[in-house]
Scaffold this active site. Structure first.
Site, PDB file in Angstrom:
ATOM      1  N   SER A   1       0.432  -0.898   0.130  1.00 36.94           N
ATOM      2  CA  SER A   1      -0.249   0.148  -0.230  1.00 36.94           C
ATOM      3  C   SER A   1       1.147   1.764  -0.553  1.00 36.94           C
ATOM      4  O   SER A   1       1.915   1.723   0.434  1.00 36.94           O
ATOM      5  CB  SER A   1      -0.682   0.137   1.039  1.00 36.94           C
ATOM      6  OG  SER A   1      -0.355  -0.011   2.181  1.00 36.94           O
ATOM      7  N   ASP A   2       0.966   2.034  -0.754  1.00 33.73           N
ATOM      8  CA  ASP A   2       1.483   3.676  -0.695  1.00 33.73           C
ATOM      9  C   ASP A   2       0.566   3.656   1.584  1.00 33.73           C
ATOM     10  O   ASP A   2      -0.012   3.611   1.743  1.00 33.73           O
ATOM     11  CB  ASP A   2       0.424   4.860  -1.911  1.00 33.73           C
ATOM     12  CG  ASP A   2       0.894   5.923  -1.304  1.00 33.73           C
ATOM     13  OD1 ASP A   2       2.130   5.849  -0.580  1.00 33.73           O
ATOM     14  OD2 ASP A   2       0.965   6.243  -2.755  1.00 33.73           O
ATOM     15  N   TRP A   3       1.114   4.755   1.387  1.00 33.46           N
ATOM     16  CA  TRP A   3       1.578   5.335   2.958  1.00 33.46           C
ATOM     17  C   TRP A   3      -0.033   5.707   3.702  1.00 33.46           C
ATOM     18  O   TRP A   3      -0.506   6.503   3.215  1.00 33.46           O
ATOM     19  CB  TRP A   3       2.767   5.996   3.347  1.00 33.46           C
ATOM     20  CG  TRP A   3       4.103   5.200   3.465  1.00 33.46           C
ATOM     21  CD1 TRP A   3       5.184   5.880   4.475  1.00 33.46           C
ATOM     22  CD2 TRP A   3       4.203   4.254   3.081  1.00 33.46           C
ATOM     23  NE1 TRP A   3       5.784   5.142   4.901  1.00 33.46           N
ATOM     24  CE2 TRP A   3       6.337   5.011   3.540  1.00 33.46           C
ATOM     25  CE3 TRP A   3       3.806   3.986   2.224  1.00 33.46           C
ATOM     26  CZ2 TRP A   3       6.749   3.503   3.184  1.00 33.46           C
ATOM     27  CZ3 TRP A   3       5.089   2.681   1.722  1.00 33.46           C
ATOM     28  CH2 TRP A   3       6.106   2.547   1.911  1.00 33.46           C
TER      29      TRP A   3
END
Length: 801
Positions: free
Chosen positions: A270-272
């Protein structure tokens, strides 16, 4: 990735109350279960090691392996000491180890793309991978092919390569091969259809990128297929929704397209803070949650972590799915040999990170402070910076310079840094704002930037060059002084040449308001040109730039120098004085005016208060028609077309020949053929080859980039022309070379939304060869003979299990 304190402020929760449901594009179909990795693509031995590792883990440890934690790096997977696993260190970004000292800052993606040079781009990947490894980073969070560049105003376009899917696909593949050859995992991002919406500097996650199936395959999925084929270890899913479903829990894009159709064997990260659920995101295909539970700037618990243990123990989550997640994470780790002799995390890392002052709960091993820079890295950055510089105008041989005696250097981009070595985020809203007025712009801002150990400014490099033969350099780097005070401080006038350096800022979280260069650039050029009849303009920073002054007769040359990295000044001097022939070509289109482009950007402060469901949608109504394909469809005039660039040498192409390699081919690939990383193996089979001859007809050696474009029959519903081949060629004066452009089944096909297959057109395809998308002197038609045309029912039966 828009790091912690910015993400905490994201407004996704704000719009949840509106219950928005936009169904114009049919939503996002459910695809379950998440396919398990089988180690195809040469990962078999590593897969067995990963399975053995997983078999020794407890459920708690498995949950820990898929959930990020606080640590010294940008992203961290905690160690398991009893198994001699030291954890994983993940670092930004696509052009440098951002959270580090003593590293190189390489050319940005847009500069790499402007070089159109496969070998230089791969070597860039090798050297970047070497520096990540030296700093103890197992995973490099790059390269970037999303956002692709649908909007020329988007603040992160420079991190990636080009709005052309084919060019981006070739260059992302070369980059991944380079990075991973150094033993570092590449994480290709951001998947998919990323189309950021920014309100007051905050990325709004809930906006939905709505696109049809044909556009998804032919444009946005295309370069990711190249990345998967190259063996990328990881893919990072994006913040926004896709046809209504969040990118990191969209089962169609993750399970269906990525893991099933493209045969992806690695892990989805996932992106942050882009994870919005526990089990739903896991079942949809997400394998690693970043950054996991964090405590900075405020406690932010994870949907995963301990919740995974509870879910497995109560039977709501299959342990087999959890096992596959860890196997996917560990297989590239073993494939790249990271289990042995991998450097410890650089000891200075925590002092630059988000957790250094607060500490972290796990015992990460830190090593000595390492200087990762190398002389060969510096030379590569200089060479690629020059190769990615595009000569757009050169009146009466204004360039190369012939050792002029009296040189004026003007503009705020020419000077050395004045506000430090590092711009994480510079925003018009004040987020980490700073005075970036005076100082050269070698790369953009945000998580894709780099911390400079040194930079060669244009002014410094020009001074050194002029001093080598006794020339005089005068300079004004304050744009306000140029506009309001003129050039009265310079004497004697007129100067032999005036070199004007302009820049355009862009960053994650800071989209561009205009495509004209910043800091009153038009007035700077006009004031200079009025006093100097040999004005040469160099543009650094974000691109494209529109140029209101480009036809001024006193503007004798224009160079788009992009974001060349730390050796910026030496790179441009190599071009200006003719040590290097300009061979860069535009990886995008430059229009006459800003308004000539479709803006394609959701960017409105009304988003935080509106209840209008249409305000939260980014409808990709243009389909595949972005950049040059849009202008071709409109038959619209442009200032400088895609693929354009001048050289000091003169080139021609001749002798077009087309060879069809098969006597007949099925209209669609065999659905029973193996699925390897990149998709059905038949898609990569060469069905035809176009050849031509390129000749240097001038008096000096130089380099050029012949390009191949295809036009498809009406059946394909395709753009007017699409890039399907290119080759950088260096030739001595009078020399010639033979070019060969192989065309795969995928290159020749279109995506049929009814049969859900890549499909060869029945009629003739026309091939064009030349030096830009609108300079194509050679053309010829050919057809791949179609063996049979199956019915829809036959296709369904062939695809049935």
């Amino acid at each position: 990735m828009f790091r912690f304190w910015l993400l905490v402020a994201c407004a996704a929760a704000t719009v949840a109350q509106f219950g928005i449901n936009h169904t114009q594009y049919g939503g996002s179909p459910a695809v379950y279960p998440s396919p398990r990795t089988v180690g195809s693509g040469g990962w078999d031995a590593a897969l067995e090691k990963a399975r053995k590792f997983v078999s020794a883990l407890t459920v708690d440890e498995k949950a820990q392996m898929v959930t990020g934690t606080s640590g010294p790096c940008v992203g961290n997977i905690a160690p398991i000491e009893r198994l001699n696993f030291s954890g994983l260190c993940l670092h930004d970004g696509p052009l440098s180890v951002r959270q580090a000292i003593y590293v190189s800052v390489f050319s940005a993606g847009v500069s790499a793309a402007a070089s159109w040079d496969r070998s230089l781009v791969r070597q860039r990947g090798v050297y970047m991978g070497t520096e990540f490894r030296d700093k103890g980073a197992h995973v490099a969070l790059g390269p970037v092919v999303g956002a692709l560049g649908r909007s020329p105003f988007a603040g992160r376009n420079w991190e990636g390569f080009s709005p052309d899917a084919y060019l981006s696909g070739v260059l992302v593949e070369e980059t991944i091969h380079g990075i991973q050859s150094a033993g570092v995992q590449a994480c290709t991002k951001h998947y998919i259809g990323k189309n950021p919406a920014v309100v007051n500097g905050i990325t709004i996650e809930a906006v939905s990128s709505n696109l049809d199936d044909k556009t998804m395959h032919e444009t946005y999925l295309w370069p990711f297929a190249n990345a998967i084929r190259a063996g990328t270890s990881s893919v990072m899913c994006s913040y926004q929704r896709i046809n209504g479903s969040y990118g990191c829990q969209n089962s169609k894009t993750l399970n269906g397209l990525l893991k099933q159709e493209l045969g992806f064997q690695g892990y989805v990260m996932s992106d942050w803070l882009a994870t919005h659920s526990g089990i739903p995101s896991i079942e949809a295909g997400l394998d690693m949650n970043m950054p996991g539970g964090i405590n900075f700037p405020a406690p932010t618990p994870s949907f995963w972590g301990e919740n995974i243990t509870v879910s497995v123990n109560n039977g709501s989550l299959s342990e087999a799915r959890l096992d596959d997640m860890v196997v996917r994470i560990m297989t590239p780790y073993f494939h790249l040999g990271q289990e042995s002799d991998f450097p410890a995390i650089d000891g200075y890392t925590p002092q630059l990170g988000f957790y250094g002052a607060l500490g972290y709960p796990h015992n990460f091993t830190l090593g000595p402070v390492v200087d990762a820079r190398r002389n060969e890295h510096t030379q590569l950055i200089r060479d690629l910076g020059a190769a990615g510089t595009v000569l757009l105008k050169n009146t009466d041989g204004a360039l190369p310079l012939k050792n002029p005696s009296n040189i004026g250097v003007l503009g705020n981009d020419a000077a050395d840094f004045t506000s430090g070595q590092y711009s994480l985020v510079l925003s018009s809203t004040g987020l980490f704002d700073g005075d970036y007025n005076i100082g050269t712009l070698a790369v953009g801002g945000g998580s894709g930037t780099g911390r400079f150990s040194h930079v060669v400014s244009p002014l410094g490099a020009i001074k050194a060059r002029a001093e080598s033969y006794g020339g005089v350099v005068q300079y004004i780097t304050d744009n306000d002084q140029i506009v309001h005070g003129g050039l009265t401080a310079l004497a004697p006038l007129p100067l032999d040449v005036c070199l004007v350096f302009l820049k355009s800022w862009a960053s994650e979280g800071d989209d561009r308001a205009t495509l004209v260069a910043d800091w009153n650039s038009t007035a700077v050029v006009e004031k200079t040109a009025a006093a100097c009849n040999n004005t040469i303009v160099v543009l650094h920073g974000a691109a494209p730039n529109t140029m209101p002054w480009r036809n001024n007769p006193n503007v004798t040359a224009i160079l788009a120098a992009h974001m060349p990295g730390q050796e910026s000044g030496d790179s441009i001097v190599d071009i200006l004085w003719g040590d290097v022939d300009p061979s860069g070509r535009l990886p995008y289109t430059i229009a006459h005016e800003d308004t000539d482009y479709a803006k394609n950007l959701v960017n409105s402060t009304e988003l935080l208060t509106t209840t209008d469901p249409d305000a939260w949608q980014a409808d990709f109504v243009e389909g595949n028609l972005i950049d040059y394909k849009e202008f071709d469809a409109l038959n619209a005039s442009v200032a400088f077309e895609f693929g354009f660039g001048l050289s000091y040498a003169v080139f021609g192409v001749s002798d077009l020949q087309i060879d069809v390699a098969v006597k007949s081919a099925e209209k669609m690939p065999d659905p029973a053929a193996p699925i390897q990383p990149g998709g059905n193996v038949e898609l990569w089979t060469t069905l035809a080859t176009v050849t031509a001859t390129v000749s240097n007809t001038g008096s000096i050696a130089g380099a050029t980039v012949p390009q191949l474009y295809l036009s498809y029959p009406e059946e394909a519903g395709a753009p007017v022309r699409s890039l399907r081949g290119f080759e950088k060629v260096t030739l001595d004066a009078g020399a010639s070379a033979s070019l060969r452009f192989p065309l795969s089944r995928r290159d020749l096909s279109y995506w049929d939304t009814v049969t859900q297959e890549w499909t060869l057109p029945t009629g003739a395809v026309r091939a064009y060869v030349g030096f830009s998308s609108r300079d194509l002197p050679l053309s010829g038609a050919f057809a791949v003979p179609i063996a049979t045309i199956p019915t829809s029912e036959e296709i369904k039966m062939a695809r049935a299990p």
